[in-house]
Enzyme design. Structure first.
Site, PDB file in Angstrom:
ATOM      1  N   ASP A 140       0.849  -1.188   0.000  1.00 41.42           N
ATOM      2  CA  ASP A 140       0.000   0.000   0.000  1.00 41.42           C
ATOM      3  C   ASP A 140       0.887   1.241   0.000  1.00 41.42           C
ATOM      4  O   ASP A 140       1.603   1.509   0.964  1.00 41.42           O
ATOM      5  CB  ASP A 140      -0.889   0.004   1.273  1.00 41.42           C
ATOM      6  CG  ASP A 140      -1.865   1.177   1.270  1.00 41.42           C
ATOM      7  OD1 ASP A 140      -2.774   1.176   2.126  1.00 41.42           O
ATOM      8  OD2 ASP A 140      -1.730   2.070   0.404  1.00 41.42           O
ATOM      9  N   CYS A 161     -11.137  14.375 -15.708  1.00 42.04           N
ATOM     10  CA  CYS A 161     -12.049  14.771 -14.631  1.00 42.04           C
ATOM     11  C   CYS A 161     -11.611  16.039 -13.913  1.00 42.04           C
ATOM     12  O   CYS A 161     -12.324  16.534 -13.045  1.00 42.04           O
ATOM     13  CB  CYS A 161     -12.224  13.632 -13.631  1.00 42.04           C
ATOM     14  SG  CYS A 161     -13.423  12.410 -14.205  1.00 42.04           S
ATOM     15  N   TYR A 169     -12.598  12.687  -6.871  1.00 40.72           N
ATOM     16  CA  TYR A 169     -11.551  12.192  -7.788  1.00 40.72           C
ATOM     17  C   TYR A 169     -10.893  13.308  -8.599  1.00 40.72           C
ATOM     18  O   TYR A 169      -9.671  13.383  -8.706  1.00 40.72           O
ATOM     19  CB  TYR A 169     -12.200  11.168  -8.708  1.00 40.72           C
ATOM     20  CG  TYR A 169     -11.293  10.548  -9.727  1.00 40.72           C
ATOM     21  CD1 TYR A 169     -11.377  10.915 -11.067  1.00 40.72           C
ATOM     22  CD2 TYR A 169     -10.352   9.593  -9.363  1.00 40.72           C
ATOM     23  CE1 TYR A 169     -10.546  10.349 -12.018  1.00 40.72           C
ATOM     24  CE2 TYR A 169      -9.529   9.022 -10.316  1.00 40.72           C
ATOM     25  CZ  TYR A 169      -9.631   9.400 -11.636  1.00 40.72           C
ATOM     26  OH  TYR A 169      -8.806   8.846 -12.580  1.00 40.72           O
ATOM     27  N   ASN A 184     -10.894   8.899 -20.669  1.00 37.20           N
ATOM     28  CA  ASN A 184     -11.626   7.641 -20.746  1.00 37.20           C
ATOM     29  C   ASN A 184     -10.938   6.589 -21.606  1.00 37.20           C
ATOM     30  O   ASN A 184     -11.346   6.302 -22.735  1.00 37.20           O
ATOM     31  CB  ASN A 184     -13.063   7.855 -21.230  1.00 37.20           C
ATOM     32  CG  ASN A 184     -13.989   6.824 -20.618  1.00 37.20           C
ATOM     33  OD1 ASN A 184     -13.690   5.627 -20.713  1.00 37.20           O
ATOM     34  ND2 ASN A 184     -15.072   7.252 -20.004  1.00 37.20           N
ATOM     35  N   LYS A 230     -15.860   1.284 -16.836  1.00 34.93           N
ATOM     36  CA  LYS A 230     -16.301   2.485 -17.534  1.00 34.93           C
ATOM     37  C   LYS A 230     -17.248   2.092 -18.680  1.00 34.93           C
ATOM     38  O   LYS A 230     -17.430   0.906 -18.962  1.00 34.93           O
ATOM     39  CB  LYS A 230     -15.087   3.263 -18.046  1.00 34.93           C
ATOM     40  CG  LYS A 230     -14.339   3.940 -16.893  1.00 34.93           C
ATOM     41  CD  LYS A 230     -13.230   4.813 -17.380  1.00 34.93           C
ATOM     42  CE  LYS A 230     -11.939   4.042 -17.403  1.00 34.93           C
ATOM     43  NZ  LYS A 230     -10.748   4.879 -17.614  1.00 34.93           N
ATOM     44  N   ALA A 231     -17.819   3.115 -19.336  1.00 34.68           N
ATOM     45  CA  ALA A 231     -18.901   2.848 -20.289  1.00 34.68           C
ATOM     46  C   ALA A 231     -18.549   1.899 -21.430  1.00 34.68           C
ATOM     47  O   ALA A 231     -19.339   0.995 -21.728  1.00 34.68           O
ATOM     48  CB  ALA A 231     -19.420   4.174 -20.844  1.00 34.68           C
ATOM     49  N   GLN A 269     -25.713  11.785 -23.638  1.00 31.38           N
ATOM     50  CA  GLN A 269     -24.464  12.374 -23.138  1.00 31.38           C
ATOM     51  C   GLN A 269     -23.297  11.952 -24.033  1.00 31.38           C
ATOM     52  O   GLN A 269     -23.323  10.859 -24.577  1.00 31.38           O
ATOM     53  CB  GLN A 269     -24.217  12.018 -21.674  1.00 31.38           C
ATOM     54  CG  GLN A 269     -23.969  10.563 -21.337  1.00 31.38           C
ATOM     55  CD  GLN A 269     -25.240   9.781 -21.042  1.00 31.38           C
ATOM     56  OE1 GLN A 269     -26.209   9.832 -21.775  1.00 31.38           O
ATOM     57  NE2 GLN A 269     -25.222   9.004 -19.970  1.00 31.38           N
ATOM     58  N   THR A 270     -22.297  12.844 -24.169  1.00 29.78           N
ATOM     59  CA  THR A 270     -21.209  12.548 -25.110  1.00 29.78           C
ATOM     60  C   THR A 270     -19.872  12.442 -24.390  1.00 29.78           C
ATOM     61  O   THR A 270     -19.645  13.030 -23.340  1.00 29.78           O
ATOM     62  CB  THR A 270     -21.080  13.670 -26.175  1.00 29.78           C
ATOM     63  OG1 THR A 270     -20.766  14.907 -25.517  1.00 29.78           O
ATOM     64  CG2 THR A 270     -22.364  13.811 -26.992  1.00 29.78           C
ATOM     65  N   ARG A 271     -19.007  11.663 -24.996  1.00 30.07           N
ATOM     66  CA  ARG A 271     -17.638  11.470 -24.530  1.00 30.07           C
ATOM     67  C   ARG A 271     -16.740  11.231 -25.748  1.00 30.07           C
ATOM     68  O   ARG A 271     -17.221  10.942 -26.844  1.00 30.07           O
ATOM     69  CB  ARG A 271     -17.527  10.224 -23.630  1.00 30.07           C
ATOM     70  CG  ARG A 271     -18.251  10.288 -22.313  1.00 30.07           C
ATOM     71  CD  ARG A 271     -17.587  11.228 -21.335  1.00 30.07           C
ATOM     72  NE  ARG A 271     -18.209  11.177 -20.014  1.00 30.07           N
ATOM     73  CZ  ARG A 271     -19.335  11.781 -19.682  1.00 30.07           C
ATOM     74  NH1 ARG A 271     -19.994  12.509 -20.603  1.00 30.07           N
ATOM     75  NH2 ARG A 271     -19.817  11.713 -18.457  1.00 30.07           N
TER      76      ARG A 271
HETATM   77  N1  GKE Z   1     -19.804   3.126 -16.370  1.00 26.83           N
HETATM   78  C1  GKE Z   1     -20.972   3.121 -17.065  1.00 26.83           C
HETATM   79  N2  GKE Z   1     -21.713   1.962 -17.127  1.00 26.83           N
HETATM   80  N3  GKE Z   1     -21.365   4.286 -17.677  1.00 26.83           N
HETATM   81  C2  GKE Z   1     -22.511   4.238 -18.375  1.00 26.83           C
HETATM   82  C3  GKE Z   1     -23.301   3.054 -18.492  1.00 26.83           C
HETATM   83  C4  GKE Z   1     -22.882   1.876 -17.828  1.00 26.83           C
HETATM   84  O1  GKE Z   1     -23.512   0.814 -17.871  1.00 26.83           O
HETATM   85  N4  GKE Z   1     -24.380   3.352 -19.291  1.00 26.83           N
HETATM   86  C5  GKE Z   1     -24.255   4.652 -19.640  1.00 26.83           C
HETATM   87  N5  GKE Z   1     -23.151   5.192 -19.076  1.00 26.83           N
HETATM   88  C6  GKE Z   1     -22.752   6.597 -19.205  1.00 26.83           C
HETATM   89  C7  GKE Z   1     -22.463   7.260 -17.846  1.00 26.83           C
HETATM   90  O2  GKE Z   1     -23.685   7.613 -17.219  1.00 26.83           O
HETATM   91  C8  GKE Z   1     -21.664   8.474 -18.291  1.00 26.83           C
HETATM   92  O3  GKE Z   1     -22.537   9.525 -18.661  1.00 26.83           O
HETATM   93  C9  GKE Z   1     -20.907   7.969 -19.545  1.00 26.83           C
HETATM   94  O4  GKE Z   1     -21.531   6.720 -19.900  1.00 26.83           O
HETATM   95  C10 GKE Z   1     -19.437   7.702 -19.262  1.00 26.83           C
HETATM   96  O5  GKE Z   1     -19.363   7.034 -18.036  1.00 26.83           O
HETATM   97  P1  GKE Z   1     -17.963   6.405 -17.537  1.00 26.83           P
HETATM   98  O6  GKE Z   1     -17.220   5.835 -18.684  1.00 26.83           O
HETATM   99  O7  GKE Z   1     -18.287   5.523 -16.394  1.00 26.83           O
HETATM  100  O8  GKE Z   1     -17.133   7.642 -16.923  1.00 26.83           O
HETATM  101  P2  GKE Z   1     -16.987   9.188 -17.292  1.00 26.83           P
HETATM  102  O9  GKE Z   1     -16.426   9.325 -18.663  1.00 26.83           O
HETATM  103  O10 GKE Z   1     -18.233   9.933 -16.968  1.00 26.83           O
HETATM  104  O11 GKE Z   1     -15.910   9.597 -16.191  1.00 26.83           O
HETATM  105  C11 GKE Z   1     -14.644   8.930 -16.182  1.00 26.83           C
HETATM  106  O12 GKE Z   1     -13.759   9.766 -16.885  1.00 26.83           O
HETATM  107  C12 GKE Z   1     -12.410   9.275 -16.882  1.00 26.83           C
HETATM  108  C13 GKE Z   1     -11.532  10.301 -17.585  1.00 26.83           C
HETATM  109  O13 GKE Z   1     -12.061  10.575 -18.842  1.00 26.83           O
HETATM  110  C14 GKE Z   1     -14.246   8.758 -14.721  1.00 26.83           C
HETATM  111  O14 GKE Z   1     -15.151   7.841 -14.117  1.00 26.83           O
HETATM  112  C15 GKE Z   1     -12.832   8.242 -14.621  1.00 26.83           C
HETATM  113  O15 GKE Z   1     -12.777   6.900 -15.022  1.00 26.83           O
HETATM  114  C16 GKE Z   1     -11.888   9.050 -15.482  1.00 26.83           C
HETATM  115  O16 GKE Z   1     -11.664  10.289 -14.880  1.00 26.83           O
END
Ligand code: GKE
Length: 338
Positions: free
Chosen positions: A53, A119, A148, A177, A191-192, A219-221
């Site tokens: 740790d 984030c 975070y 992501n 993650k998604a 929502q977009t990523r």
């Molecule tokens: N995890 C997850 N699981 N997300 C889902 C799901 C599912 O079954 N269905 C839809 N989503 C949507 C989430 O609600 C969110 O709007 C989007 O997909 C992306 O979620 P994510 O991949 O869990 O995490 P985020 O991109 O929102 O945030 C992450 O960003 C990373 C850096 O880009 C953080 O959790 C960290 O893993 C990290 O900082």
């Protein structure tokens, strides 16, 4: 022989980086992670592996002894489902990076890499879909993801001040992501990309026609494939640029669009049950790579479709074979039997 330490080597990005370094006979590789070795996603006989740790300063001092280069990926994290519900736990990761910076000075390490995150970006610049790509300066004025995001931004600044005040060379990137094979795909930290691949694989396997989707799917990523992430990490680390850089994709998609790509890969269509009460994070996020491209010369090679094909295939293999499935999913994934 360069002695390189990877902290968080039992995890997703750390494991992939270790799999690169282990092939280089000019590197003596040391790997550390809080997880017991049997739960590491990847581990190699050729490296010195420590399960410890790093929130304990003595452990940080011990494992950095004689090390030339440190990569710190060690933090308590996951997808939105995890970081929204474990804010204090995520912030405790600040102890890891602080201990490692202090130990790097004591042990006269040459260079220090810190994995930051998208984030950290100001949430006000992410409250619509299909937003303008985030530039590095968009982290200020500071309004990062609760828990975070604040830990990541604070630790970025510690890296900067350890460079200014103590002369330690530091390199910092903000990951957007990252996804790919040999990572978490169930159990709550996923993650998604991995989560939605898993849901469609299971729906197809169990002949179900509907999957749960968090939020309204609009929502977009942008999502970066692991091989591009590792290349960008090494390009920044080997550069002489003491700055913070995006390591992300500019291919911004809605979650619904990503689901459509996965359906095409699976050759299986599903209906979506939108769960508006589930963790959603920001409304829209993408990377602007103009600065990292100009200063470092890095940009991603893989399209989302190409990366998802590899990720889908790997998760499908894990689920159908059931081998080591606990390692990638701490949760109660139902046993998939043929
Ligand atoms: N995890 C997850 N699981 N997300 C889902 C799901 C599912 O079954 N269905 C839809 N989503 C949507 C989430 O609600 C969110 O709007 C989007 O997909 C992306 O979620 P994510 O991949 O869990 O995490 P985020 O991109 O929102 O945030 C992450 O960003 C990373 C850096 O880009 C953080 O959790 C960290 O893993 C990290 O900082």
């Amino acid at each position: 022989m360069a002695k390189i330490l990877i902290c968080g080597a039992g995890g997703f990005i750390g494991g992939h980086l270790a799999s690169k370094f282990i092939l280089d006979d000019k590197i003596k590789l040391i790997c550390a992670d809080i997880k017991p070795l049997e739960n590491w996603f990847q581990n190699f006989e050729g490296s010195s592996n420590y399960s410890l740790d790093l929130k304990d300063y003595d452990n940080a001092l011990k494992v950095t002894q004689g090390v030339d280069y440190i990569f710190n990926f060690a933090c308590n994290m996951g997808g939105m489902g995890f970081i929204e519900n474990n804010k204090a736990e995520c912030m405790l990761s600040v102890l890891v990076n602080t201990n490692l910076l202090r130990a790097a000075i004591i042990n006269k390490c040459k260079k220090f890499f810190f994995s930051s995150s998208a984030c950290v970006y100001n949430s006000l610049k992410q409250n619509e879909t299909f937003v303008k790509g985030l530039r590095e300066e968009d982290a200020y004025p500071a309004d990062p993801e609760d828990g975070y995001g604040w830990e990541k931004l604070f630790s970025e600044r510690m890296c900067r001040h350890f460079s200014e005040d103590f002369g330690l060379e530091t390199r910092v990137v903000r990951y957007h992501n990252i996804y790919g094979p040999i990572g978490t795909f169930d159990g709550g930290r996923e993650k998604a990309p991995a989560a939605l691949c898993r849901k469609i694989i299971l729906a197809k396997k169990n002949k179900e026609k509907i999957i749960d989707v968090w939020g309204d799917g609009e929502q977009t990523r942008s999502f970066l494939y692991i091989d591009d992430c590792i290349k960008g990490t090494l390009d920044v680390f080997e550069s002489n640029k003491q700055d913070v850089f995006n390591i992300g994709s500019e291919e911004q998609v809605s979650i619904n669009e990503m689901i459509q790509i996965i359906e095409e890969i699976a050759d299986y269509k599903v209906k979506k049950n939108y769960q508006l009460d589930k963790p959603k994070g920001v409304r829209g996020r993408s990377s602007d790579n103009s600065y990292v491209e100009k200063k470092i010369g890095w940009k991603p090679d893989f399209t989302l479709r190409e990366g998802l094909e590899k990720t889908y295939l790997w998760i499908e293999q894990q689920i159908h074979s059931g081998s080591n499935i606990e390692k990638f999913c701490k949760g109660n994934i139902e046993k998939i039997t043929e």
